[in-house]
Enzyme design. Structure first.
Site, short mmCIF file in Angstrom:
data_model
loop_
_atom_site.label_atom_id
_atom_site.label_comp_id
_atom_site.label_asym_id
_atom_site.label_seq_id
_atom_site.Cartn_x
_atom_site.Cartn_y
_atom_site.Cartn_z
N CYS A 109 61.45 -3.74 -5.65
CA CYS A 109 60.40 -4.75 -5.64
C CYS A 109 60.62 -6.04 -5.81
CB CYS A 109 59.09 -4.39 -6.58
SG CYS A 109 57.67 -5.04 -7.06
N CYS A 135 58.76 -7.34 -9.64
CA CYS A 135 59.18 -6.80 -10.97
C CYS A 135 60.84 -6.09 -10.89
CB CYS A 135 58.28 -5.70 -11.41
SG CYS A 135 58.23 -4.19 -10.57
N CYS A 188 53.75 -0.94 -5.33
CA CYS A 188 55.07 -0.65 -6.28
C CYS A 188 54.45 0.16 -7.52
CB CYS A 188 55.64 -1.88 -7.18
SG CYS A 188 56.57 -1.90 -8.18
N CYS A 225 54.41 -2.52 -11.08
CA CYS A 225 53.65 -3.40 -11.06
C CYS A 225 52.56 -3.53 -10.36
CB CYS A 225 54.69 -4.80 -10.96
SG CYS A 225 55.04 -5.20 -9.34
N CYS A 247 56.41 2.02 5.96
CA CYS A 247 56.24 0.86 6.92
C CYS A 247 56.17 -0.26 5.69
CB CYS A 247 55.31 0.92 7.92
SG CYS A 247 55.43 -0.74 8.80
#
Length: 137
Positions: A46, A49, A95, A98, A118
């Site tokens: 991510c 984070c 995510c 976060c 995707c």
């Protein structure tokens, strides 16, 4: 959910596209993402984070214009949200740490899962498995 930086901090540290995608549930134009054609071995994290999300071994070319994966690193890596926007029924993926917007998952991927995650390049950071080089999407 993890503590994430304030909107002001994010605006200062992210590109306009990265902020739009991760914080406003946006979508980058197809075939424009920096990580779309990345074929190196490593892990996709991510961007917000740094939580690990996908391994490069599950990435494939779906032809859709965004990085595609058939499976996340773990079920906890991803949060699934029903998305009824734009007159469609989709599953948004965020995510799991976060809550940053990543993209969508569709039931048209390859085996072994049959799923296509995707993902917007702008929501990812790639870490090369050999040399540790990091590339922001």
């Amino acid at each position: 959910m993890a503590n994430k930086p304030s909107a002001e901090e994010l605006k200062k540290n992210l590109s306009e596209m990265q902020f739009y995608v991760t914080q406003n549930h946006g979508t980058e134009p197809p075939f424009t993402g920096r990580l779309l054609h990345n074929k190196r071995d490593g892990v996709y994290h991510c961007l917000i984070c740094d939580a690990p999300l996908f391994h490069s071994q599950t990435k494939y070319d779906s032809g859709c214009g965004w990085p595609s994966f058939y499976e996340p690193l773990s079920e906890e890596s991803i949060r699934y949200i029903k998305d009824l926007s734009h007159g469609m029924q989709r599953i948004e993926i965020r995510c799991g740490n976060c809550d940053a917007h990543l993209g969508h998952v569709f039931p048209d991927g390859p085996q072994p899962t049959g799923e296509r995650y995707c993902v917007n390049s702008a929501s990812l950071r790639f870490t090369d498995g050999e040399n540790g080089e990091e590339i922001n999407g």
